[in-house]
Structure formats: structure tokens, C-alpha cells
Design a protein around this motif. Sequence first.
Motif, PDB file in Angstrom:
ATOM      1  N   LEU A   1     -11.027   5.261   7.634  1.00  0.00           N
ATOM      2  CA  LEU A   1     -10.524   6.506   7.028  1.00  0.00           C
ATOM      3  C   LEU A   1      -9.195   6.930   7.643  1.00  0.00           C
ATOM      4  N   LEU A   2      -9.010   6.678   8.922  1.00  0.00           N
ATOM      5  CA  LEU A   2      -7.746   7.028   9.559  1.00  0.00           C
ATOM      6  C   LEU A   2      -6.607   6.146   9.047  1.00  0.00           C
ATOM      7  N   ARG A   3      -6.934   4.928   8.643  1.00  0.00           N
ATOM      8  CA  ARG A   3      -5.903   4.072   8.045  1.00  0.00           C
ATOM      9  C   ARG A   3      -5.506   4.551   6.650  1.00  0.00           C
ATOM     10  N   HIS A   4      -6.411   5.274   6.007  1.00  0.00           N
ATOM     11  CA  HIS A   4      -6.183   5.743   4.645  1.00  0.00           C
ATOM     12  C   HIS A   4      -6.510   7.245   4.585  1.00  0.00           C
ATOM     13  N   PRO A   5      -5.591   8.101   5.037  1.00  0.00           N
ATOM     14  CA  PRO A   5      -5.894   9.532   5.176  1.00  0.00           C
ATOM     15  C   PRO A   5      -6.310  10.226   3.879  1.00  0.00           C
ATOM     16  N   TRP A   6      -5.975   9.674   2.751  1.00  0.00           N
ATOM     17  CA  TRP A   6      -6.316  10.250   1.445  1.00  0.00           C
ATOM     18  C   TRP A   6      -7.777  10.004   1.063  1.00  0.00           C
ATOM     19  N   ALA A   7      -8.413   9.035   1.709  1.00  0.00           N
ATOM     20  CA  ALA A   7      -9.704   8.525   1.221  1.00  0.00           C
ATOM     21  C   ALA A   7     -10.824   9.561   1.278  1.00  0.00           C
TER      22      ALA A   7
ATOM     23  N   LYS B   1       3.119   4.717 -12.140  1.00  0.00           N
ATOM     24  CA  LYS B   1       3.754   4.307 -10.887  1.00  0.00           C
ATOM     25  C   LYS B   1       3.135   3.030 -10.346  1.00  0.00           C
ATOM     26  N   LEU B   2       1.819   2.899 -10.525  1.00  0.00           N
ATOM     27  CA  LEU B   2       1.145   1.686 -10.067  1.00  0.00           C
ATOM     28  C   LEU B   2       1.634   0.477 -10.857  1.00  0.00           C
ATOM     29  N   ALA B   3       1.815   0.646 -12.161  1.00  0.00           N
ATOM     30  CA  ALA B   3       2.329  -0.443 -12.993  1.00  0.00           C
ATOM     31  C   ALA B   3       3.725  -0.849 -12.540  1.00  0.00           C
ATOM     32  N   GLN B   4       4.570   0.130 -12.234  1.00  0.00           N
ATOM     33  CA  GLN B   4       5.914  -0.161 -11.744  1.00  0.00           C
ATOM     34  C   GLN B   4       5.859  -0.946 -10.439  1.00  0.00           C
ATOM     35  N   GLU B   5       4.940  -0.541  -9.564  1.00  0.00           N
ATOM     36  CA  GLU B   5       4.795  -1.225  -8.279  1.00  0.00           C
ATOM     37  C   GLU B   5       4.402  -2.684  -8.477  1.00  0.00           C
TER      38      GLU B   5
ATOM     39  N   ASP C   1      -1.378   4.998   0.381  1.00  0.00           N
ATOM     40  CA  ASP C   1      -1.059   5.062   1.811  1.00  0.00           C
ATOM     41  C   ASP C   1       0.405   5.448   2.028  1.00  0.00           C
ATOM     42  N   ASP C   2       1.271   4.907   1.183  1.00  0.00           N
ATOM     43  CA  ASP C   2       2.716   5.115   1.364  1.00  0.00           C
ATOM     44  C   ASP C   2       3.198   6.461   0.840  1.00  0.00           C
ATOM     45  N   THR C   3       2.673   6.869  -0.313  1.00  0.00           N
ATOM     46  CA  THR C   3       3.235   8.044  -0.990  1.00  0.00           C
ATOM     47  C   THR C   3       2.254   9.200  -1.147  1.00  0.00           C
ATOM     48  N   GLY C   4       0.976   8.989  -0.805  1.00  0.00           N
ATOM     49  CA  GLY C   4      -0.009  10.046  -0.947  1.00  0.00           C
ATOM     50  C   GLY C   4      -0.782   9.915  -2.244  1.00  0.00           C
ATOM     51  N   ILE C   5      -2.002  10.378  -2.224  1.00  0.00           N
ATOM     52  CA  ILE C   5      -2.874  10.231  -3.386  1.00  0.00           C
ATOM     53  C   ILE C   5      -2.417  11.096  -4.552  1.00  0.00           C
ATOM     54  N   ASP C   6      -1.788  12.222  -4.277  1.00  0.00           N
ATOM     55  CA  ASP C   6      -1.384  13.122  -5.357  1.00  0.00           C
ATOM     56  C   ASP C   6      -0.270  12.532  -6.218  1.00  0.00           C
ATOM     57  N   SER C   7       0.503  11.630  -5.658  1.00  0.00           N
ATOM     58  CA  SER C   7       1.598  11.042  -6.424  1.00  0.00           C
ATOM     59  C   SER C   7       1.186   9.764  -7.151  1.00  0.00           C
ATOM     60  N   LEU C   8      -0.031   9.323  -6.928  1.00  0.00           N
ATOM     61  CA  LEU C   8      -0.494   8.082  -7.558  1.00  0.00           C
ATOM     62  C   LEU C   8      -0.736   8.298  -9.050  1.00  0.00           C
TER      63      LEU C   8
ATOM     64  N   VAL D   1      -4.936  -5.072  -8.410  1.00  0.00           N
ATOM     65  CA  VAL D   1      -4.599  -3.713  -8.829  1.00  0.00           C
ATOM     66  C   VAL D   1      -5.103  -2.697  -7.798  1.00  0.00           C
ATOM     67  N   LEU D   2      -6.336  -2.868  -7.339  1.00  0.00           N
ATOM     68  CA  LEU D   2      -6.917  -1.915  -6.393  1.00  0.00           C
ATOM     69  C   LEU D   2      -6.209  -1.967  -5.048  1.00  0.00           C
ATOM     70  N   ARG D   3      -5.894  -3.159  -4.582  1.00  0.00           N
ATOM     71  CA  ARG D   3      -5.174  -3.260  -3.304  1.00  0.00           C
ATOM     72  C   ARG D   3      -3.803  -2.600  -3.401  1.00  0.00           C
ATOM     73  N   ALA D   4      -3.136  -2.801  -4.516  1.00  0.00           N
ATOM     74  CA  ALA D   4      -1.819  -2.177  -4.695  1.00  0.00           C
ATOM     75  C   ALA D   4      -1.941  -0.664  -4.763  1.00  0.00           C
ATOM     76  N   ALA D   5      -3.002  -0.164  -5.407  1.00  0.00           N
ATOM     77  CA  ALA D   5      -3.208   1.286  -5.500  1.00  0.00           C
ATOM     78  C   ALA D   5      -3.460   1.891  -4.124  1.00  0.00           C
ATOM     79  N   VAL D   6      -4.249   1.207  -3.317  1.00  0.00           N
ATOM     80  CA  VAL D   6      -4.515   1.690  -1.954  1.00  0.00           C
ATOM     81  C   VAL D   6      -3.220   1.723  -1.147  1.00  0.00           C
ATOM     82  N   ALA D   7      -2.441   0.663  -1.236  1.00  0.00           N
ATOM     83  CA  ALA D   7      -1.174   0.616  -0.493  1.00  0.00           C
ATOM     84  C   ALA D   7      -0.223   1.708  -0.964  1.00  0.00           C
ATOM     85  N   LEU D   8      -0.185   1.940  -2.273  1.00  0.00           N
ATOM     86  CA  LEU D   8       0.703   2.973  -2.806  1.00  0.00           C
ATOM     87  C   LEU D   8       0.267   4.363  -2.343  1.00  0.00           C
TER      88      LEU D   8
END
Length: 239
Positions: free
Chosen positions: A96-102, A38-42, A27-34, A18-25
Motif C-alpha cells: 500500500l505504501l508503494r501505491h498510496p492511492w490504493a 489518458k491510459l490509452a495515450q500512455e 502511481d505517477d499522477t494520482g488516482i484522481d487524474s486516471l 492494461v492493468l499494470r500501466a494503469a497502476v503505474a499511471l
Amino acid sequence: MAHQTQVTRRTPLSRARVLRAAVALADDTGIDSLSMRKLAQELGVVPMALYKHIANKEELLSGMVDVVVGEIGPPEPGVEWKAAVRQRILAARRALLRHPWASRVIESRAAPTPIVLAYMDSMIGMFRAGGFSVDLTHHVMHALGSRMFGFTQELFDAPQGMDPQAPALDEMSARYPHIMEIAGANHDRHTVVGPGCDDQFEFEFALDLLLEGFERLWRQGWSSTDRPPSGAPVRGTAG
């Protein structure tokens, strides 16, 4: 010929997955859209399935921070304290550069998780192993602040009103000559610190200044008990 029924087995859901999928999501769509939905759908599950592993959104965010902090590699074995600290902090910056939202999420946490505490403990341990006193290490950690996680709060998040083609340029230059002088030095338009600032260079520049200052205090045997009273002249200045 006998037909064999092939059963497609779904990868079991787990907290780590779950956490890995949340991080990837994020990364792809931004933290504000998480969101949990949406995570369940992913993950191809119903939202309620997530709550068996993650209690709520806040726990999800803290767990995502743990994933990012877990990516920070250790320094090379056998290096002295200053090189070890520098390597670890720059490894944190790469994460942190790999995950700009972090950085935003790290700043938003009310309390550190055990994984974050372990990372901070390892940072403290590098200074202690280098011979720093508990007193000096305490102040060093305050001075490093969020830099130990690879980011720092800049004076301005984004340049505003500094466009050289702006109609008010002459007025800006007359009112704020020193700001405009700095804003025009070596600038392009694609950085966080300001137009033209090399973010990585600025980060390493400040980090190296701090490390050199820490080393100087350590060699001097600095102690906070030696400080002059608040408001008193600093040693070496006119009183």
C-alpha cells in the motif's frame, strides 16, 4: 547488398498490460487524474482498444486493486500463526505504501474480486491453522478490518488547527487541553496520523495489540456465546 526491412512490432495489448500501466499511471499522477483516455495515450492506443480488455472504469479500478493485492507476499514457511499474520499484514502495508492511492480504491469497491477473496481466505486460514475456532476467527476478521490490507482509517486524515504558531493556540489549549497535549507530543509535520506521529510505529503498535488480544482470547477458549447480554456488566467489573 540486400536491405532488410525491419518491422517494429507493438507489444500486444492484454488485460494484464492494461492493468499494470494503469497502476503505474496512478502511481505517477494520482488516482484522481486516471482516465481511460489518458491510459490509452500512455499505451499508445485508441481508447476503444482498452474496452476489449476492460469493460469500464469500475472494472479497471477493481483490476488495479487485484494488481496491488497480488504484490502482497506470503509469510515465511513454518512460522506460527501470530508471526505469519503479522508478516502478511506488514507485507500488505508495504504494498500500500508503494501505491498510496490504493487504500481509497479498496474502500470504494462494492464487492471483492476473486483475487481479493483469495487473499482474505488465506488470512482466515492462518488463524484456523493456528487453532482458532470459526467463531473467534469471525470476530478477529471484523476487528482487523482494513488493517489486513495494510491500512486503517485514522481519526483525522490531516492535522487542522494544530499549528503551534497559530494565533488561536492559547484559546485552543484552554478549550481542548487534552487534544493539545497529545498534539504537542513528539510531533513533526510529515505524517498521516498527525503531526509527529510515526505512521509505521502507530500501525504496528495497534496491530501488535490486536494480535496479543487475539492470542489471549484463543488461549482462554473464548466464545461469543459466553458474552453477557447487551447492557449487562462485563465480568470482572462491579455490577
